[in-house]
Scaffold this active site. Structure first.
Site, PDB file in Angstrom:
ATOM      1  N   TYR A  53      -1.118   0.880  16.394  1.00 46.60           N
ATOM      2  CA  TYR A  53      -1.851   0.528  15.173  1.00 46.60           C
ATOM      3  C   TYR A  53      -3.335   0.884  15.316  1.00 46.60           C
ATOM      4  CZ  TYR A  53      -2.086  -1.898  10.681  1.00 46.60           C
ATOM      5  OH  TYR A  53      -2.230  -2.208   9.346  1.00 46.60           O
ATOM      6  N   TYR A  95      -2.328  -7.077   8.172  1.00 48.79           N
ATOM      7  CA  TYR A  95      -1.178  -6.874   9.059  1.00 48.79           C
ATOM      8  C   TYR A  95      -1.398  -7.682  10.337  1.00 48.79           C
ATOM      9  CZ  TYR A  95       2.453  -4.663  11.827  1.00 48.79           C
ATOM     10  OH  TYR A  95       3.551  -4.465  12.610  1.00 48.79           O
TER      11      TYR A  95
HETATM   12  P1  NAI Z   1      -0.954   3.285   0.323  1.00 50.51           P
HETATM   13  O1  NAI Z   1      -1.309   4.541   1.056  1.00 50.51           O
HETATM   14  O2  NAI Z   1      -0.087   3.414  -0.861  1.00 50.51           O
HETATM   15  O3  NAI Z   1      -2.284   2.508  -0.094  1.00 50.51           O
HETATM   16  C1  NAI Z   1      -3.540   2.703   0.520  1.00 50.51           C
HETATM   17  C2  NAI Z   1      -4.524   3.014  -0.608  1.00 50.51           C
HETATM   18  O4  NAI Z   1      -5.870   3.036  -0.138  1.00 50.51           O
HETATM   19  C3  NAI Z   1      -4.247   4.394  -1.248  1.00 50.51           C
HETATM   20  O5  NAI Z   1      -3.969   4.235  -2.621  1.00 50.51           O
HETATM   21  C4  NAI Z   1      -5.559   5.124  -1.035  1.00 50.51           C
HETATM   22  O6  NAI Z   1      -5.861   6.067  -2.041  1.00 50.51           O
HETATM   23  C5  NAI Z   1      -6.547   3.949  -0.993  1.00 50.51           C
HETATM   24  N1  NAI Z   1      -7.855   4.338  -0.454  1.00 50.51           N
HETATM   25  C6  NAI Z   1      -8.089   4.986   0.720  1.00 50.51           C
HETATM   26  N2  NAI Z   1      -9.398   5.249   0.838  1.00 50.51           N
HETATM   27  C7  NAI Z   1     -10.009   4.756  -0.288  1.00 50.51           C
HETATM   28  C8  NAI Z   1     -11.352   4.733  -0.752  1.00 50.51           C
HETATM   29  N3  NAI Z   1     -12.369   5.258  -0.051  1.00 50.51           N
HETATM   30  N4  NAI Z   1     -11.599   4.160  -1.953  1.00 50.51           N
HETATM   31  C9  NAI Z   1     -10.598   3.616  -2.698  1.00 50.51           C
HETATM   32  N5  NAI Z   1      -9.303   3.608  -2.292  1.00 50.51           N
HETATM   33  C10 NAI Z   1      -9.020   4.180  -1.111  1.00 50.51           C
HETATM   34  O7  NAI Z   1      -0.231   2.356   1.405  1.00 50.51           O
HETATM   35  P2  NAI Z   1       0.148   0.792   1.397  1.00 50.51           P
HETATM   36  O8  NAI Z   1       1.004   0.606   2.591  1.00 50.51           O
HETATM   37  O9  NAI Z   1       0.641   0.376   0.078  1.00 50.51           O
HETATM   38  O10 NAI Z   1      -1.228   0.090   1.752  1.00 50.51           O
HETATM   39  C11 NAI Z   1      -1.802  -0.938   1.010  1.00 50.51           C
HETATM   40  C12 NAI Z   1      -2.400  -2.005   1.915  1.00 50.51           C
HETATM   41  O11 NAI Z   1      -1.345  -2.689   2.581  1.00 50.51           O
HETATM   42  C13 NAI Z   1      -3.308  -1.460   3.017  1.00 50.51           C
HETATM   43  O12 NAI Z   1      -4.385  -2.353   3.213  1.00 50.51           O
HETATM   44  C14 NAI Z   1      -2.395  -1.485   4.222  1.00 50.51           C
HETATM   45  O13 NAI Z   1      -3.103  -1.525   5.436  1.00 50.51           O
HETATM   46  C15 NAI Z   1      -1.672  -2.790   3.937  1.00 50.51           C
HETATM   47  N6  NAI Z   1      -0.461  -3.011   4.720  1.00 50.51           N
HETATM   48  C16 NAI Z   1       0.509  -2.059   4.749  1.00 50.51           C
HETATM   49  C17 NAI Z   1       1.625  -2.236   5.537  1.00 50.51           C
HETATM   50  C18 NAI Z   1       2.660  -1.161   5.641  1.00 50.51           C
HETATM   51  O14 NAI Z   1       3.455  -1.192   6.584  1.00 50.51           O
HETATM   52  N7  NAI Z   1       2.700  -0.223   4.697  1.00 50.51           N
HETATM   53  C19 NAI Z   1       1.827  -3.478   6.335  1.00 50.51           C
HETATM   54  C20 NAI Z   1       0.763  -4.439   6.195  1.00 50.51           C
HETATM   55  C21 NAI Z   1      -0.338  -4.196   5.417  1.00 50.51           C
END
Ligand code: NAI
Length: 272
Positions: A161, A151
């Site tokens: 953030y 991000y």
């Molecule tokens: P999400 O909550 O669906 O995905 C985050 C994932 O990380 C979850 O599936 C969670 O179970 C997993 N996770 C957390 N701790 C863990 C661990 N110890 N071991 C294995 N997995 C673990 O949310 P999203 O938004 O799809 O996030 C995916 C990526 O996209 C992240 O890196 C987030 O920072 C990034 N991102 C998201 C944005 C947004 O606005 N949603 C914008 C820019 C980047």
């Protein structure tokens, strides 16, 4: 529309929590483009059971639990994945983020450093752990591709953030540093996609998220990029059409990152 861009390729998808997750959408698109998948998430996330629905939609892809901060889990994940696909892995999606200080409501200036250590490990150094595991097992094929999600708070300040800004800066640095070594050793590509704010389980957890989302929308010539389009971009980076792209942070944000101001925002400011 499918183009068979990933026909014959084998991939591991980290981080599909529910159907709003970027990883969920990406898994579906990769499958549609012909890839064979292994799905993984933290054991606690698997207990929600949602990922089994995704598995059913992706040709009964195996679901293997792995805490991304646990090297034994990661080794077992790669070993089982290679056994399942009968060879090496062609692509990996790292779609993982978690902030303990945000979750527990700690302001950036009052950060708890123990929690911060865990945040950096889960959200950034985990990419190093994944790459190191693959490196040690020689698990990724030549010209393979690894993508992690980032991000723009890595470059610019978005106060709410919080510590995730530092985590993303570290994630992008690991991408460059490991990307160098893996490129030299095996021609493996490593990149981050810097995505627009997106309404997902993690995204919605950021304080004032709706304001974030609306501001970015108004500041992007094309509007915010959604998760389905992010999935499309991931597919291109996993495909053979982008073989010389590595060590990059690639903005997928409708032009937000290079826009100083838009007429829409000026109009909203009014006159003094
Ligand atoms: P999400 O909550 O669906 O995905 C985050 C994932 O990380 C979850 O599936 C969670 O179970 C997993 N996770 C957390 N701790 C863990 C661990 N110890 N071991 C294995 N997995 C673990 O949310 P999203 O938004 O799809 O996030 C995916 C990526 O996209 C992240 O890196 C987030 O920072 C990034 N991102 C998201 C944005 C947004 O606005 N949603 C914008 C820019 C980047």
């Amino acid at each position: 529309m499918a183009h068979a861009l990933l026909k014959g390729k084998k991939g591991i998808i980290f981080g599909a929590l529910d159907e709003r997750s970027i990883a969920w959408k990406t898994a579906l698109r990769c499958y549609e483009e012909g890839a064979q998948l292994v799905l993984t998430n933290a054991p606690v996330a698997l207990r929600m059971g949602e990922i089994n629905k995704l598995s059913a939609l992706c040709g009964n892809a195996p679901v293997i639990g792995a805490d991304v901060t646990n090297m034994d889990d990661l080794r077992a994940l790669f070993e089982k994945s290679m056994e399942h696909v009968g060879g090496k892995i062609d692509f990996v999606l790292h779609s993982i983020g978690m902030s303990l200080n945000v979750r527990k409501g700690k302001h950036y200036t009052e950060m708890n450093y123990e929690w911060n250590g865990k945040t950096l490990d889960i959200s950034a150094m985990s990419l190093h752990r994944v790459l190191r595991t693959a490196w040690d097992l020689d698990a990724i094929s030549e010209w393979g591709s690894v993508v992690a999600l980032s991000y723009i708070a890595a470059q610019r300040v978005f106060p709410d953030y919080n510590e995730m800004a530092d985590a993303k800066a570290l994630l992008e640095s690991v991408t460059r540093s490991f990307g160098y070594h893996y490129g030299v050793k095996r021609k493996v590509r490593v990149n981050t996609i810097s995505q627009s704010p997106t309404p997902t389980p993690a995204g919605s957890g950021v304080k004032g998220f709706d304001g974030f989302l609306n501001y970015a929308e108004a500041m992007s010539p094309l509007g915010n990029a959604g998760s389905a389009d992010c999935a499309n971009y991931c597919v291109t980076l996993f495909s053979d059409l982008t073989r010389y792209v590595t060590m990059q942070n690639l903005f997928h944000d409708g032009g937000f990152s290079f826009t100083g101001v838009t007429q829409q925002v000026i109009d909203k400011m009014g006159t003094p």
